[in-house]
Design a protein around this motif. Sequence first.
Motif, PDB file in Angstrom:
ATOM      1  N   LEU A  45       0.831  -1.208   0.000  1.00  0.00           N
ATOM      2  CA  LEU A  45       0.000   0.000   0.000  1.00  0.00           C
ATOM      3  C   LEU A  45       0.867   1.260   0.000  1.00  0.00           C
ATOM      4  O   LEU A  45       1.603   1.533   0.947  1.00  0.00           O
ATOM      5  N   TYR A  46       0.752   2.031  -1.085  1.00  0.00           N
ATOM      6  CA  TYR A  46       1.503   3.275  -1.260  1.00  0.00           C
ATOM      7  C   TYR A  46       0.559   4.459  -1.104  1.00  0.00           C
ATOM      8  O   TYR A  46      -0.649   4.324  -1.281  1.00  0.00           O
ATOM      9  N   LEU A  47       1.137   5.630  -0.865  1.00  0.00           N
ATOM     10  CA  LEU A  47       0.363   6.864  -1.007  1.00  0.00           C
ATOM     11  C   LEU A  47       0.888   7.558  -2.249  1.00  0.00           C
ATOM     12  O   LEU A  47       2.082   7.841  -2.349  1.00  0.00           O
ATOM     13  N   LEU A  54      -2.898   0.399  -4.165  1.00  0.00           N
ATOM     14  CA  LEU A  54      -2.616  -0.954  -3.688  1.00  0.00           C
ATOM     15  C   LEU A  54      -2.045  -1.768  -4.842  1.00  0.00           C
ATOM     16  O   LEU A  54      -2.663  -1.889  -5.898  1.00  0.00           O
ATOM     17  N   ARG A  55      -0.854  -2.311  -4.605  1.00  0.00           N
ATOM     18  CA  ARG A  55      -0.186  -3.103  -5.646  1.00  0.00           C
ATOM     19  C   ARG A  55      -0.324  -4.582  -5.293  1.00  0.00           C
ATOM     20  O   ARG A  55       0.108  -5.021  -4.242  1.00  0.00           O
ATOM     21  N   VAL A  56      -0.925  -5.320  -6.189  1.00  0.00           N
ATOM     22  CA  VAL A  56      -1.217  -6.733  -5.941  1.00  0.00           C
ATOM     23  C   VAL A  56      -0.306  -7.590  -6.820  1.00  0.00           C
ATOM     24  O   VAL A  56      -0.175  -7.341  -8.017  1.00  0.00           O
ATOM     25  N   THR A  86       0.947  -3.687 -14.655  1.00  0.00           N
ATOM     26  CA  THR A  86       2.254  -3.017 -14.710  1.00  0.00           C
ATOM     27  C   THR A  86       3.338  -3.902 -15.325  1.00  0.00           C
ATOM     28  O   THR A  86       3.144  -5.096 -15.536  1.00  0.00           O
ATOM     29  N   THR A  87       4.494  -3.281 -15.558  1.00  0.00           N
ATOM     30  CA  THR A  87       5.624  -4.007 -16.141  1.00  0.00           C
ATOM     31  C   THR A  87       6.182  -5.082 -15.203  1.00  0.00           C
ATOM     32  O   THR A  87       7.025  -5.851 -15.621  1.00  0.00           O
ATOM     33  N   ARG A  88       5.772  -5.069 -13.954  1.00  0.00           N
ATOM     34  CA  ARG A  88       6.281  -6.117 -13.066  1.00  0.00           C
ATOM     35  C   ARG A  88       5.221  -7.185 -12.813  1.00  0.00           C
ATOM     36  O   ARG A  88       5.205  -7.850 -11.794  1.00  0.00           O
ATOM     37  N   ARG A 164      18.396  -2.897  -0.381  1.00  0.00           N
ATOM     38  CA  ARG A 164      17.470  -2.295  -1.350  1.00  0.00           C
ATOM     39  C   ARG A 164      16.581  -3.407  -1.876  1.00  0.00           C
ATOM     40  O   ARG A 164      16.836  -4.590  -1.635  1.00  0.00           O
ATOM     41  N   LYS A 165      15.566  -3.033  -2.660  1.00  0.00           N
ATOM     42  CA  LYS A 165      14.699  -4.029  -3.289  1.00  0.00           C
ATOM     43  C   LYS A 165      15.506  -4.993  -4.149  1.00  0.00           C
ATOM     44  O   LYS A 165      16.592  -4.644  -4.642  1.00  0.00           O
ATOM     45  N   PHE A 166      14.960  -6.170  -4.388  1.00  0.00           N
ATOM     46  CA  PHE A 166      15.712  -7.182  -5.116  1.00  0.00           C
ATOM     47  C   PHE A 166      14.753  -7.951  -6.031  1.00  0.00           C
ATOM     48  O   PHE A 166      13.776  -8.516  -5.582  1.00  0.00           O
ATOM     49  N   ILE A 251      22.279  -4.352  -6.233  1.00  0.00           N
ATOM     50  CA  ILE A 251      23.381  -5.294  -6.482  1.00  0.00           C
ATOM     51  C   ILE A 251      24.146  -4.915  -7.756  1.00  0.00           C
ATOM     52  O   ILE A 251      25.333  -5.232  -7.893  1.00  0.00           O
ATOM     53  N   LYS A 252      23.481  -4.202  -8.680  1.00  0.00           N
ATOM     54  CA  LYS A 252      24.208  -3.803  -9.896  1.00  0.00           C
ATOM     55  C   LYS A 252      25.432  -2.966  -9.527  1.00  0.00           C
ATOM     56  O   LYS A 252      26.485  -3.081 -10.150  1.00  0.00           O
ATOM     57  N   ILE A 253      25.282  -2.109  -8.492  1.00  0.00           N
ATOM     58  CA  ILE A 253      26.405  -1.272  -8.071  1.00  0.00           C
ATOM     59  C   ILE A 253      27.455  -2.134  -7.339  1.00  0.00           C
ATOM     60  O   ILE A 253      28.661  -1.964  -7.549  1.00  0.00           O
ATOM     61  N   GLU A 374       4.875  -6.282 -20.761  1.00  0.00           N
ATOM     62  CA  GLU A 374       4.548  -5.232 -21.721  1.00  0.00           C
ATOM     63  C   GLU A 374       3.135  -4.723 -21.518  1.00  0.00           C
ATOM     64  O   GLU A 374       2.582  -4.030 -22.362  1.00  0.00           O
ATOM     65  N   GLN A 375       2.550  -5.058 -20.394  1.00  0.00           N
ATOM     66  CA  GLN A 375       1.241  -4.542 -19.980  1.00  0.00           C
ATOM     67  C   GLN A 375       0.105  -5.009 -20.877  1.00  0.00           C
ATOM     68  O   GLN A 375      -0.804  -4.242 -21.172  1.00  0.00           O
ATOM     69  N   ASN A 376       0.165  -6.238 -21.313  1.00  0.00           N
ATOM     70  CA  ASN A 376      -0.956  -6.828 -22.026  1.00  0.00           C
ATOM     71  C   ASN A 376      -1.379  -8.103 -21.312  1.00  0.00           C
ATOM     72  O   ASN A 376      -0.706  -8.569 -20.396  1.00  0.00           O
ATOM     73  N   CYS A 413       4.813   4.050 -17.704  1.00  0.00           N
ATOM     74  CA  CYS A 413       4.618   3.966 -16.253  1.00  0.00           C
ATOM     75  C   CYS A 413       3.502   4.944 -15.874  1.00  0.00           C
ATOM     76  O   CYS A 413       3.092   5.765 -16.688  1.00  0.00           O
ATOM     77  N   PRO A 414       3.005   4.903 -14.646  1.00  0.00           N
ATOM     78  CA  PRO A 414       1.899   5.803 -14.277  1.00  0.00           C
ATOM     79  C   PRO A 414       2.273   7.293 -14.375  1.00  0.00           C
ATOM     80  O   PRO A 414       1.407   8.136 -14.649  1.00  0.00           O
ATOM     81  N   GLY A 415       3.547   7.615 -14.146  1.00  0.00           N
ATOM     82  CA  GLY A 415       3.984   9.003 -14.298  1.00  0.00           C
ATOM     83  C   GLY A 415       3.207   9.965 -13.414  1.00  0.00           C
ATOM     84  O   GLY A 415       2.578   9.563 -12.439  1.00  0.00           O
ATOM     85  N   ASN A 458      13.589   6.775 -12.276  1.00  0.00           N
ATOM     86  CA  ASN A 458      13.481   5.416 -11.737  1.00  0.00           C
ATOM     87  C   ASN A 458      13.234   4.358 -12.811  1.00  0.00           C
ATOM     88  O   ASN A 458      13.447   3.176 -12.584  1.00  0.00           O
ATOM     89  N   ALA A 459      12.734   4.780 -13.947  1.00  0.00           N
ATOM     90  CA  ALA A 459      12.667   3.889 -15.114  1.00  0.00           C
ATOM     91  C   ALA A 459      11.700   2.722 -14.988  1.00  0.00           C
ATOM     92  O   ALA A 459      11.921   1.670 -15.557  1.00  0.00           O
ATOM     93  N   CYS A 460      10.613   2.922 -14.255  1.00  0.00           N
ATOM     94  CA  CYS A 460       9.611   1.854 -14.141  1.00  0.00           C
ATOM     95  C   CYS A 460       9.019   1.518 -15.507  1.00  0.00           C
ATOM     96  O   CYS A 460       8.509   0.424 -15.712  1.00  0.00           O
ATOM     97  N   GLY A 461       9.063   2.440 -16.428  1.00  0.00           N
ATOM     98  CA  GLY A 461       8.530   2.196 -17.776  1.00  0.00           C
ATOM     99  C   GLY A 461       9.574   1.641 -18.733  1.00  0.00           C
ATOM    100  O   GLY A 461       9.345   1.614 -19.942  1.00  0.00           O
ATOM    101  N   HIS A 462      10.729   1.185 -18.191  1.00  0.00           N
ATOM    102  CA  HIS A 462      11.748   0.492 -19.004  1.00  0.00           C
ATOM    103  C   HIS A 462      12.302   1.329 -20.157  1.00  0.00           C
ATOM    104  O   HIS A 462      12.732   0.769 -21.160  1.00  0.00           O
ATOM    105  N   HIS A 463      12.307   2.661 -20.049  1.00  0.00           N
ATOM    106  CA  HIS A 463      12.685   3.444 -21.233  1.00  0.00           C
ATOM    107  C   HIS A 463      14.090   3.134 -21.736  1.00  0.00           C
ATOM    108  O   HIS A 463      14.362   3.228 -22.915  1.00  0.00           O
TER     109      HIS A 463
END
Lengths: 555, 99
Positions: A45-47, A54-56, A86-88, A164-166, A251-253, A374-376, A413-415, A458-463
């Motif tokens: 749950l985000y604000l 709510l991300r399910v 979403t892309t995830r 961080r997230k993984f 981990i990339k860093i 790809e959001q389909n 992404c939602p932008g 943050n590149a959530c839209g994979h640009h």
Amino acid sequence: MYSYNEFDKDFIQNRVHQFRAQVERRVDGSLTEDEFKPLRLMNGLYLQLHAYMLRVAIPYGTLNGAKMRQLAFIADKWDKGYGHFTTRQNIQYNWPKLSDVPDMLQALADVDMHAIQTSGNCIRNVTADHFAGAAADEVEDPRPTAELLRQWSTDHPEFAFLGRKFKFAVTGSENDRAVIKAHDVGLRVVRNQTGEIGYEVIIGGGLGRTPMIGKVLREFLPRADLLPYCEAIMQVYNALGRRDNKYKARIKITVHENGIEKIKELVEERFIVQREAFGGYDQVLFADIKAAFAAPDYINAYTDGFEASVKTDPALRSFVDTNLSQHKKSDYAIVTISIKKHGQTPGDATSDQMRVMADLAEKYGHDELRISHEQNVILPHVHKSHIPAIYAELRKVELATANIGLISDIIACPGMDYCALATARSIPIAQQIATRFDELKLENDIGELKIKISGCINACGHHHVGHIGILGLDRAGVESYQITLGGDGTQTATIGKSAGRGFSYSEIVPAIERLVYAYLDIRQNTEETFLETYRRLGLEPFKAALYPETRIAAE
Amino acid sequence: MARAYTPKVLTANRLLEGDVIYYGTNDDWVLAHDEALYLTDEVQANDLLAAAHKQAGFLVGAYLADAILEDGKPVPTHFREDFRTRGPSNYDHGKQAEV
Ligand code: HEM
Ligand code: SF4
């Protein structure tokens, strides 16, 4: 499909009860927002800007008709009648009320779904190839591996508070449809020379402000070693990963700063110890999981009717040409349903559309649905004889757009229309590009072209991995859009290169149009895709199209 | 050197509903940006913000956002705040659809 066992069910149910109590304590004032925030984030749950979100999780993108119908029910009862895929391989609800969220989580738990580990510095929802179990080019269905990873990583105490997230992604094919090289750990199921099945392990990929393509850590990891090896990776990351700076914590860093050789050495060292600790029970479990992902009972039927309809109905033919992919059984097809009708928000589906997709899956699709990064939405197992009927049903609810892989099949992404972190909007740019190229009737002529848009770094839209990437920024209080070219999210993964200075909100769509016209002019033939042309000629001709004024100045 | 103070409005999200609210002229919280109290005094702005942080049972994420006066009413200066007054721009289904 894999069904929850009693342990999974109890775990999810307990989390719903816990969260209900946490919300009550927040509302009655016994928890401050600072105390509550990490708890709500652990439950997805985000604000956002205008409301909560709510991300399910939809683990490895797989669901059935009953689950999809429940997602529709939730959208109607507690949200505004739609959801955003979403892309995830998650679905996001953009308008829940805090006090309703426990009921929403209960409704999800009723169909074995949840929002756990969709946020926070833990191992996130494991994603997989959306054609898993159906693709013609597959060595093995990657989902049992993804499910094993899910069970191992869920509530794993050692990995609940990482730096961080993984993110893990798994594919079972040579053709990477899961963007594994842009994940913290990417796994590809492979066979070695003796025919034994194992994994190619890739680590240190990621997008965000420091995009990196993952590096091979192990070319062949025997199947039985998967969990001890992943555990070794996590331990090395947990010990070595930076915690002093959030932007250097992925981990990339860690891989970049220490070098892949050093990481390899450390992981192999830890692995020897971890292997002792795993008694082989994971492999017993894996065998059970695998059985749950058995192929459906395929039907036998003629496909002549389908072939005849395709010949006589041009609209159906166009749908078949773009939205169908090769199934491992020749009389079956994989059907991708575009939730990107021209001018609509990429990834949004209404509750009515969700119910139609649920019905179609149950009636014609062996009760299987997939969500793609790809959001389909995908019907992975469709006997070809059913395609005309499916197409007719999809048309009724505006889900029959024939644009998969084309210029209007945009990831956005939602932008700034929803996201609190955004520096610019992304959805309206996608809407305008799709509408514009539909008007120009150029889409099919342009052919395969992937545009991906993010509303901040943050590149959530994979640009970074879009053939054309668009990044929205805030430049002195005005939206500004930067273009990158030549990105690729497949097995030949590449980070796109910046094309130059940014464009304003009103300039960006015409700029994309100039870019595409330049491609049409300079491609060798109609077979050469945008990406191939770019690879042959580089940035220069595209820059000239984007910035005609600099060309004039130089003359 | 400290940056010169520019006028602000005090904004937050409602705890239960999550929607955007502004501190109004009658010591209340309102939905419409143009009914927000226009804060020209830095000390007053900071005091109100500190007080808002204590209203944890009602709101979340309070902060001060830049605004200017147009026709005597506060208007956001940044596009982010402008979107927050209305809702998503892909199609009208936020606050703008309710009024
Ligand atoms: C409230 C909304 C969201 C927030 C606060 C958020 C936050 C973030 C942040 C901070 C990052 C950068 C991570 C890093 O570089 O360490 C990120 C990356 C990413 N997010 Fe989001 N995001 C949101 C929505 C989404 C959505 C809707 C999607 C799917 C469409 C998504 C998918 C991703 C992906 C694919 C990445 C890049 C991969 C990576 O390096 O992790 N996010 N997100
Ligand atoms: S890229 Fe930025 S704007 Fe887009 S969803 Fe991610 S955090 Fe939000």
